[in-house]
Design an enzyme around this catalytic site. Structure first.
Site, short mmCIF file in Angstrom:
data_model
loop_
_atom_site.label_atom_id
_atom_site.label_comp_id
_atom_site.label_asym_id
_atom_site.label_seq_id
_atom_site.Cartn_x
_atom_site.Cartn_y
_atom_site.Cartn_z
CG HIS A 129 -1.85 -1.10 1.35
ND1 HIS A 129 -2.31 -1.58 2.56
CD2 HIS A 129 -2.42 -1.86 0.41
CE1 HIS A 129 -3.14 -2.59 2.35
NE2 HIS A 129 -3.22 -2.78 1.05
CG HIS A 245 6.14 5.58 3.06
ND1 HIS A 245 5.91 6.79 3.68
CD2 HIS A 245 5.41 4.67 3.74
CE1 HIS A 245 5.09 6.61 4.71
NE2 HIS A 245 4.77 5.32 4.76
#
Length: 300
Positions: A129, A245
Site C-alpha cells: 500500500h 512510501h
C-alpha cells in the site's frame, strides 16, 4: 517522520477436509478437461478478501506478532483507509525479497527481527500500500455520504492512471513509535498526481471531521474552505513527495543508525528500474473495499 499502518489480527488456519478417494476415471476426466494454465484473477477479487478473519474481540498482540491495534473496536465506528494498492509481479517480488533478506542479514540484534509484508503466514501474496490517509474512523451514518462524495470528487478530477519510481529506501516509525517499517520512498510522478490525490483525500476526510495525513488538522473555518475547494482543479500547495512510501517489512525495535545506513544504501541498488503502476484508488471502510478507477485521458 511517521507512517500509517493498518494490519489486523491474522486469520486462523482452516481445518482441512478429509481427502476424497480419486479413481482412475476421475483422473482421466480431469486430465482432459483441465486447462493448461489458469486465467489471472480479476483485480476486484482481492478486494473481497482484504480483511482477515477476526480471532479475538480484544487487542491481543500475541495473535499478530506483538503488534498493537491503532484503533480500538467500538460499535458504530468504521476504521477507514484511503490508499493506492500494488501487487508486485513475480520478478518484482524477488527484488523485494532480496532487499528484505539483505536487511535481515545487516541487523545485529535478535530483538530487531524483521517481518516481511510480502506474504501472509500461510504463504499467500499480500498487497502493498501507498497510504493517502491516516487510520481514521467514520460513523455508520457517514459511510455512504463520504464514499459518494469522495468517488464523485475523484472521478471528476483529471487524474489518470500513472506510474511511480523509487527514489530511496528508509526506515520510518508509526505514529505511536511501536513499530518501524522498511519502506520504498516514491519519486514525484508526472503531473504531481500523488500530491493531488493526497489533497483530495485530506479535504474529503476533513469535511467529516477526520485528521489529515502529513498536514495539521483543519479548524472549522478551514474545513468550510476545504468544502469550497474539494471540486476545484490543481493549486499551489506544499509538496509531500518525500513522505510518500510503500512499506515492505517491519520490526518492533528501532534499527541502529549503522544498520539503517547500510540497509538504505544496499537496497536502493536493486530498485533503480522498478516501476509501479496505479490505475485505481482504494477506499476501505470497515471490511468493505471500494475500488475507484482513475479517469482515462480524453482522446479529444
Amino acid at each position: 517522520m511517521a507512517l500509517v499502518q493498518y494490519s489486523d489480527s491474522e486469520s486462523e488456519a482452516e481445518q482441512e477436509a478429509p481427502p476424497r478417494k480419486i479413481n482412475k476415471l476421475d483422473q482421466d476426466i480431469s486430465r482432459r478437461t483441465a486447462p493448461s494454465t489458469l486465467p489471472p484473477l480479476p483485480a476486484a477479487f482481492h478486494d473481497l478478501y482484504a480483511s482477515s478473519i477476526r480471532v479475538s474481540v480484544r487487542d491481543d498482540p500475541s495473535l499478530h506478532g506483538g503488534r498493537k491495534r491503532v484503533i480500538p473496536h467500538i460499535e458504530g465506528n468504521w476504521p477507514t483507509h484511503i490508499y493506492l494498492e500494488w501487487y508486485p509481479s513475480k520478478d518484482e517480488l524477488e527484488i523485494l525479497r532480496e532487499i528484505i533478506v539483505e536487511a535481515e542479514n545487516t541487523s545485529h540484534t535478535e530483538e530487531s527481527k524483521i517481518h516481511s509484508l510480502l506474504h501472509s503466514d500461510l504463504g499467500a501474496q499480500l498487497p502493498l500500500h501507498l497510504s493517502l490517509s491516516r487510520p481514521v474512523v467514520l460513523q455508520t451514518e457517514q459511510r455512504k455520504p463520504f464514499l459518494d462524495m469522495f468517488r464523485e470528487t475523484l472521478q471528476t478530477s483529471d487524474i489518470s492512471p500513472f506510474e511511480i519510481q523509487i527514489q530511496s529506501v528508509d526506515w520510518v516509525c508509526n505514529t505511536e513509535k511501536t513499530r518501524w517499517f522498511y519502506v520504498l520512498r516514491a519519486k514525484r510522478p508526472k503531473h504531481d498526481y500523488l500530491n493531488r490525490l493526497l489533497r483530495i483525500s485530506n479535504r474529503s476526510l476533513a469535511l467529516f471531521g477526520q485528521p489529515l495525513l502529513y498536514e495539521p488538522t483543519l479548524d472549522a473555518s478551514e474545513q468550510n474552505g476545504a468544502q469550497r475547494h474539494t471540486h476545484s482543479g490543481p493549486e499551489t500547495a506544499k509538496d509531500y513527495t518525500d513522505y510518500f512510501h510503500v512499506s515492505v517489512a517491519w520490526t518492533l525495535e528501532e534499527p541502529s543508525a549503522r544498520d539503517r545506513d547500510r540497509m538504505e544504501h544496499g537496497g536502493l541498488q536493486r530498485l533503480n528500474d522498478l516501476t509501479i503502476n496505479f490505475d485505481s484508488l482504494k477506499a476501505k471502510i470497515g471490511n468493505h473495499v471500494s475500488s475507484i478507477p482513475l479517469a482515462r485521458p480524453s482522446l479529444h
